[in-house]
Each structure stands twice: as structure tokens, then as C-alpha cells.
Design a protein around this motif. Structure first.
Motif, PDB file in Angstrom:
ATOM      1  N   UNK A  25       1.974  10.326  -5.883  1.00  0.00           N
ATOM      2  CA  UNK A  25       1.679   9.198  -5.011  1.00  0.00           C
ATOM      3  C   UNK A  25       1.157   9.651  -3.650  1.00  0.00           C
ATOM      4  N   UNK A  26       1.555  10.830  -3.215  1.00  0.00           N
ATOM      5  CA  UNK A  26       1.120  11.343  -1.914  1.00  0.00           C
ATOM      6  C   UNK A  26      -0.202  12.092  -1.977  1.00  0.00           C
ATOM      7  N   UNK A  27      -0.704  12.305  -3.188  1.00  0.00           N
ATOM      8  CA  UNK A  27      -1.900  13.136  -3.349  1.00  0.00           C
ATOM      9  C   UNK A  27      -3.179  12.427  -2.921  1.00  0.00           C
ATOM     10  N   UNK A  28      -3.096  11.138  -2.644  1.00  0.00           N
ATOM     11  CA  UNK A  28      -4.251  10.416  -2.126  1.00  0.00           C
ATOM     12  C   UNK A  28      -5.146   9.824  -3.200  1.00  0.00           C
ATOM     13  N   UNK A  29      -6.233   9.191  -2.736  1.00  0.00           N
ATOM     14  CA  UNK A  29      -7.228   8.551  -3.593  1.00  0.00           C
ATOM     15  C   UNK A  29      -6.608   7.502  -4.505  1.00  0.00           C
ATOM     16  N   UNK A  30      -5.561   6.812  -4.021  1.00  0.00           N
ATOM     17  CA  UNK A  30      -4.861   5.832  -4.850  1.00  0.00           C
ATOM     18  C   UNK A  30      -5.739   4.646  -5.202  1.00  0.00           C
ATOM     19  N   UNK A  31      -6.673   4.298  -4.323  1.00  0.00           N
ATOM     20  CA  UNK A  31      -7.546   3.145  -4.588  1.00  0.00           C
ATOM     21  C   UNK A  31      -8.369   3.351  -5.852  1.00  0.00           C
ATOM     22  N   UNK A  32      -8.662   4.590  -6.191  1.00  0.00           N
ATOM     23  CA  UNK A  32      -9.339   4.865  -7.462  1.00  0.00           C
ATOM     24  C   UNK A  32      -8.341   5.181  -8.562  1.00  0.00           C
ATOM     25  N   UNK A  33      -7.336   5.982  -8.258  1.00  0.00           N
ATOM     26  CA  UNK A  33      -6.464   6.520  -9.292  1.00  0.00           C
ATOM     27  C   UNK A  33      -5.587   5.462  -9.949  1.00  0.00           C
ATOM     28  N   UNK A  34      -5.025   4.554  -9.169  1.00  0.00           N
ATOM     29  CA  UNK A  34      -4.134   3.545  -9.750  1.00  0.00           C
ATOM     30  C   UNK A  34      -4.886   2.605 -10.695  1.00  0.00           C
ATOM     31  N   UNK A  35      -6.026   2.008 -10.265  1.00  0.00           N
ATOM     32  CA  UNK A  35      -6.771   1.182 -11.226  1.00  0.00           C
ATOM     33  C   UNK A  35      -7.222   1.955 -12.462  1.00  0.00           C
ATOM     34  N   UNK A  36      -7.623   3.217 -12.269  1.00  0.00           N
ATOM     35  CA  UNK A  36      -8.062   4.024 -13.407  1.00  0.00           C
ATOM     36  C   UNK A  36      -6.920   4.243 -14.387  1.00  0.00           C
ATOM     37  N   UNK A  37      -5.734   4.506 -13.862  1.00  0.00           N
ATOM     38  CA  UNK A  37      -4.563   4.676 -14.717  1.00  0.00           C
ATOM     39  C   UNK A  37      -4.291   3.409 -15.518  1.00  0.00           C
TER      40      UNK A  37
END
Length: 231
Positions: A25-37
Motif C-alpha cells: 500500500x505504501x509503494x505508490x501508484x495506487x490510482x493505477x494499481x488498485x483499479x488494475x487489481x
């Protein structure tokens, strides 16, 4: 589903990172990573449903799931969820570290599969069934690349594979083959759906996912060392 290493000719140089849940969660780029997941996991369930409706045979683990539901009053998607948590129990002695994707995988894939099957009927024409099988396999490869590439860790069955790999010293390929052979045999004994689709899936899913993963892998340059055992 399998954890794969991008090929040297891949268009990106990102690497799979070995991170705990908080680090993910701290690794960043959540705006892309969460929807992609989330998209990857939902599409994985859709791919499972396409294989079911093709009536040509299922992926190895789904042969087991489909056999199990012949004997208990639950849906295929519910069996996927149930076995996900059963497999997670096996993580304890293997000391596997769960990630955000681990629990999300355990729940979302089964729910998505049931929802898709409720909307999709089994076609009568052979050509349509073959198209569903091919589409299911291709979509499974893409969804696997998406969810693994989001860098939120492994699903329950992938974690069992990598845990046994670490504990036994056997190759990922050998462990995966052994696990899938075992679940197919148990699934057949229970009356699971096996067929030509099972064979085609087993032969093609690895190469397809290997090819697609580099395009889906999110680069986390500060996340830590690569962990991507070869198949």
C-alpha cells in the motif's frame, strides 16, 4: 495462475517485488494499481464462467471445484471462495506472507464467476463453444497478468505453489505440475468437468500470461528486490 518472469525482450523493465501488505500500500501508484487489481480479479471470474459455459472442460483447479459442487449444495463460485480459504490454511506451515491481493482474490473471483454464469447461457453450436473456450483462456491470461502486475501479492493457489517451491526445493514447474495433476485427479473422482479445454488451458496459459505480463506490470522502482521464479 502462475508467477512469471518478463522476457528479456519485454517493453518494460519493471520487476515483481516481494512486499508485505503495508509495503504494498505504501509503494505508490495506487490510482493505477488498485483499479488494475480489481479489474484483473473480476475478469478472472468472467474467464472461469466462459470456460464453464463452453462445456469443453475447465482449468485444473476448476475441475476440482466443479466436482466438489456435485456433492454439496453450493455454486461453483462459492466453491472457488471456499477452496481459496482452505488453501490459505496451508499457507501457515509454509510461512507464506499474504498480500492485499490474497484476500481480494479469494472473494472476488468466485463472486464474479457466479454473476457471469447467471447472465451467460451455454451455446448449442460447437463453433460458439470453441469461441468461448478460446476467449476464456485468453481472458484468464490477461486477467492473471493484470492482477499479478498490480504488485499486490499472490492469490491463494499461487502462494501454495511458491510456498511448496521454497520448502521442498523443487522447481516451480514441478510443483505446479504436481499440484495441478493432484487437483485434476481429485476433481475427476468427484465428477468434475474435464475435457479438451482442460488440456488446451494447461498448454497455453503459461506462455500467454508470460507474454502479457510485461505490458501489465506496474513499475515500483523503490519497492525492493525482484521475486519472480521461473516456470
Amino acid at each position: 495462475m502462475a508467477i512469471l518472469t518478463p522476457t528479456p525482450s519485454a517493453p518494460a523493465r519493471a520487476a515483481l517485488a516481494d512486499l508485505g501488505p503495508l509495503e504494498q500500500l505504501r509503494a505508490g501508484r495506487l490510482a493505477r494499481r488498485v483499479p488494475q487489481l480489481l479489474v484483473g480479479l473480476v475478469l478472472y471470474g468472467v474467464s472461469l464462467a466462459l470456460m464453464v459455459r463452453s462445456a469443453t472442460g475447465l482449468a485444473p483447479w476448476d475441475v476440482l471445484h466443479s466436482g466438489f459442487i456435485q456433492h454439496v449444495p453450493i455454486t461453483l463460485g462459492q466453491a472457488v471462495v471456499l477452496f481459496s480459504f482452505v488453501v490459505l490454511v496451508a499457507w501457515v506451515p509454509l510461512r507464506e506472507r499474504p498480500g492485499v491481493a490474497t484476500l481480494a482474490n479469494a472473494v472476488l473471483v468466485g463472486l464474479s464467476a457466479d454473476a457471469t454464469m447467471a447472465l451467460l447461457a451455454e451455446p448449442g453450436a460447437l463453433a460458439a463453444r470453441v469461441a468461448l473456450m478460446a476467449g476464456g483462456i485468453a481472458l484468464c491470461a490477461l486477467s492473471t497478468a493484470l492482477y499479478i502486475g498490480a504488485q499486490f501479492g499472490r492469490g491463494p493457489r499461487d502462494g501454495l505453489m511458491t510456498g511448496l517451491h521454497r520448502r521442498t526445493g523443487l522447481s516451480i514447474r514441478a510443483v505446479r505440475t504436481g499440484l495441478e495433476a493432484a487437483v485434476v485427479l481429485i476433481g475427476i473422482a468427484l465428477g468434475g468437468a474435464i475435457g479438451v479445454g482442460t488440456i488446451v488451458f494447461a498448454l497455453t496459459i503459461g506462455p500467454l500470461t508470460q507474454w502479457m505480463l510485461p505490458w501489465c506490470l506496474v513499475d515500483l522502482p523503490e519497492a525492493g528486490p525482484e521475486v519472480a521464479p521461473e516456470l
